[in-house]
Enzyme design. Structure first.
Site, short mmCIF file in Angstrom:
data_model
loop_
_atom_site.label_atom_id
_atom_site.label_comp_id
_atom_site.label_asym_id
_atom_site.label_seq_id
_atom_site.Cartn_x
_atom_site.Cartn_y
_atom_site.Cartn_z
N ASN A 217 -27.54 -18.69 32.09
CA ASN A 217 -27.20 -17.61 31.17
C ASN A 217 -27.19 -18.49 29.52
O ASN A 217 -27.65 -17.80 28.52
CB ASN A 217 -25.56 -17.35 31.36
CG ASN A 217 -25.32 -16.11 32.18
OD1 ASN A 217 -25.44 -15.17 31.79
ND2 ASN A 217 -24.90 -16.26 33.56
N ASN B 135 -16.31 -15.28 27.81
CA ASN B 135 -16.76 -15.76 28.97
C ASN B 135 -17.48 -14.69 29.83
O ASN B 135 -17.14 -13.28 29.42
CB ASN B 135 -15.49 -15.74 29.79
CG ASN B 135 -15.82 -16.52 31.47
OD1 ASN B 135 -16.79 -17.10 31.49
ND2 ASN B 135 -15.25 -15.98 32.36
N HIS C 5 -18.19 -12.99 33.65
CA HIS C 5 -17.86 -13.14 35.23
C HIS C 5 -18.43 -12.05 35.74
O HIS C 5 -18.91 -11.16 35.43
CB HIS C 5 -16.26 -12.66 34.91
CG HIS C 5 -15.62 -12.68 36.38
ND1 HIS C 5 -15.29 -13.90 36.79
CD2 HIS C 5 -15.25 -11.64 37.20
CE1 HIS C 5 -14.59 -13.56 37.95
NE2 HIS C 5 -14.64 -12.12 38.52
C1 GRF Z 1 -22.57 -16.86 36.62
O1 GRF Z 1 -22.84 -16.20 37.92
C2 GRF Z 1 -21.34 -16.55 35.62
O2 GRF Z 1 -21.20 -15.30 35.86
C3 GRF Z 1 -20.18 -17.42 36.19
O3 GRF Z 1 -21.06 -18.37 36.68
C4 GRF Z 1 -22.28 -18.30 36.85
C5 GRF Z 1 -23.05 -19.32 35.93
O4 GRF Z 1 -24.41 -19.28 36.21
N1 GRF Z 1 -18.99 -17.46 35.16
P1 GRF Z 1 -25.32 -20.05 35.22
O5 GRF Z 1 -24.93 -21.26 35.20
O6 GRF Z 1 -25.40 -19.50 33.86
O7 GRF Z 1 -26.80 -19.95 35.73
#
Ligand code: GRF
Length: 221
Positions: free
Chosen positions: A17, A110, A112
């Site tokens: 992300n 955040n 989720h």
């Molecule tokens: C994602 O699935 C997000 O929704 C959750 O943790 C995961 C993080 O993935 N909160 P990344 O580290 O961004 O690849």
């Protein structure tokens, strides 16, 4: 457009992300400046992604801190030093103390991997499958003092398919995460988000979609 929005991103893991935010900034879809990336894990791949990009990236070791609040005080100090206006939790695996939440009230987002308020907490893709939900998805929300309870900004829905495993559903959801998270941040940067109680209103964001909706399994089959 005026000044760019100063972002601080918190990660605990692979940081895909974070990468989607970096890419959106690079491609001009997100008018923000990544001031700092912090992690509670020294080995978080997200730190590497940030460093590769020349972004200030630091591990903030939880072990010398007596409790959650003590740790959060150190993190908040670093975010303030970096002039951060919006805090982005991108796979940050710690629950924030009220001290942190109050320090950046309605200025912490955040992501989720479920359609809140269904399936808060951990391992939620598997929980959606086990429950037999026909849809899941992802939610970007402001952080309050609860776990995954804050005002919802944007959601994307994906179908849960009969053959899904935790991995396949997580992958389908993750693709949408990478689309909606930068968008939510850009809406904030444009000053288009208003929070009233639990509800979030997006200036100029409302659109009827001609009665279109998602049905799973599709009605035509
Ligand atoms: C994602 O699935 C997000 O929704 C959750 O943790 C995961 C993080 O993935 N909160 P990344 O580290 O961004 O690849």
């Amino acid at each position: 457009m005026g000044e760019k929005l100063n972002l601080g991103v918190l990660v605990s893991g692979r940081g895909s992300n974070l990468q989607s935010i970096i890419d959106a900034v690079e491609e001009g879809r997100l008018e923000a400046s990544l001031k700092i990336v912090l992690s509670d894990r020294e080995d978080a791949f997200g730190l590497e992604r940030a460093r590769k990009q020349g972004i200030d990236a630091e591990w903030v070791d939880p072990s010398p801190h007596a409790g959650r609040e003590d740790y959060d005080r150190a993190v908040v100090a670093k975010l303030r030093e970096a002039d951060v206006e919006l805090v982005v939790l991108a796979g940050f695996m710690r629950i924030l103390s009220p001290l942190f939440v109050e320090s950046f009230r309605n200025r912490i987002m955040n992501i989720h991997p479920a359609l809140l308020p269904s399936f808060p907490g951990l391992h939620v893709q598997q929980k959606a499958i086990d429950h037999g939900a026909r849809f899941s998805g992802c939610t970007v929300h402001f952080v309050d003092t609860g776990v995954d309870t804050g005002p919802i900004i944007i959601q994307a829905a994906v179908p849960v398919l009969d053959g899904d495993t935790e991995e396949s559903l997580s992958g389908r959801i993750l693709k949408q995460e990478h689309r909606v998270f930068p968008k939510a941040i850009q809406l904030y940067a444009e000053g288009r988000i208003r929070v009233r109680g639990r509800r979030v209103f997006i200036d100029g964001g409302e659109e009827e979609n001609g009665g279109q909706c998602l049905v799973n399994p599709p009605l035509g089959r």
